[in-house]
Write an enzyme that holds these catalytic residues in place. Sequence first.
Site, PDB file in Angstrom:
ATOM      1  CB  CYS A 112      -0.912  -0.005   1.219  1.00  0.00           C
ATOM      2  SG  CYS A 112      -2.027   1.424   1.280  1.00  0.00           S
ATOM      3  CB  CYS A 166      -1.668   4.163   7.991  1.00  0.00           C
ATOM      4  SG  CYS A 166      -2.806   4.631   6.658  1.00  0.00           S
ATOM      5  CB  CYS A 192      -0.934   0.179   8.195  1.00  0.00           C
ATOM      6  SG  CYS A 192      -1.512  -1.130   7.073  1.00  0.00           S
ATOM      7  CB  CYS A 216     -14.891  -7.873   6.497  1.00  0.00           C
ATOM      8  SG  CYS A 216     -14.315  -6.229   6.018  1.00  0.00           S
ATOM      9  CB  CYS A 231     -18.007  -6.112   5.346  1.00  0.00           C
ATOM     10  SG  CYS A 231     -17.193  -4.595   5.903  1.00  0.00           S
ATOM     11  CB  CYS A 235     -18.162  -1.067   8.815  1.00  0.00           C
ATOM     12  SG  CYS A 235     -17.044  -1.781  10.044  1.00  0.00           S
ATOM     13  NE  ARG A 253     -17.116  -6.254  13.647  1.00  0.00           N
ATOM     14  CZ  ARG A 253     -17.626  -5.548  12.631  1.00  0.00           C
ATOM     15  NH1 ARG A 253     -16.922  -4.569  12.105  1.00  0.00           N
ATOM     16  NH2 ARG A 253     -18.807  -5.836  12.161  1.00  0.00           N
TER      17      ARG A 253
END
Length: 343
Positions: free
Chosen positions: A71, A75, A78, A115, A146, A206, A278
Amino acid sequence: MGANDLQQTITLHRPAKPVTPQGPWSVEAIQALLDKPLMDLLFEAQTVHRQHFPEGDIELATLLSVKTGGCPENCGYCPQSAEFDTGVKAQKLMEVDEVVRAAQAAKEAGATRFCMGAAWRAPKDRDVEKVAVLVEAVKGLGMQTCATLGMLEPHHAHQLKAAGLDYYNHNLDTAPEYYTDIVDTRSYQDRLDTLAHVRSAGISVCCGGIVGMGEQPVHRAGLIAQLANLNPYPESVPINSLVRVPGTPLADSEPVDPFDFVRMIAVARITMPTARVRLSAGRQQMGDAVQALCFMAGANSIFYGDKLLVTGNPDVDADVQLLRKLGLQSRRTTTAETVEVCA
């Protein structure tokens, strides 16, 4: 971003009328909730929870990384960022049959929502076309679907909706004024724009955040304010405890106090009373007692399975045993039938 900018951001995204009798929520009001004596806060959260979820069921959701690593975002939490050396190798999008096998296994283990996560900044048209095929295949198993794919354009959201996507995950992560301390390859407004596209397409939202990234208490209150003042607030609200992955900038962050995490769950429940809150990443480090407090505080959804994208999660047997010990049940939402996890 300063305090005035934060207030402006919250004002722009407040609904025209309150989303709850107490709302719209100011950062100060949410901070006051977070500062309550813990037993008082838990009592209030449990009261709200029982009012809106009298059956007390727990949603079991399974998360699969269908496209891992590489990616371009930075972040700080991450391990899938191409900017950090975390040992995660970039992989191509999984084939349909692989995803279906994983979804079928999740369903057989008791999960009702599946998901699919892909490590993109923003998917291209061809990427969305392929994910739409995955959504259709998983939907065909009778599961809720999801996806979390990064930033979406409006036509992408509509395409995923047409394929049968039920939920789209796109977390705000933290408060707007702390956001650039965590990531600077996108803006907070980029996140809000994608959420608006998802809503416009008729997909349920979500959206949650992460605790333990070095933020101050006011930033935690600011995150909940942003979430609770979305119009409407998210149907699913994942609250994550940072998983400190070696190689990421946040690897050496101080662990979040377990009681502070429980407080975040409780305040999410109070301010978003009908949402599925969650208990998400970081459960593996919490232990049974803290998780039990989170359920008491109003958490009624967990990620179920031994991996969350590329980080660890309690295994299925451990979750089954915990829910059995607590006398909690899971709900098979596809058939509207409540079944015991231990059955």
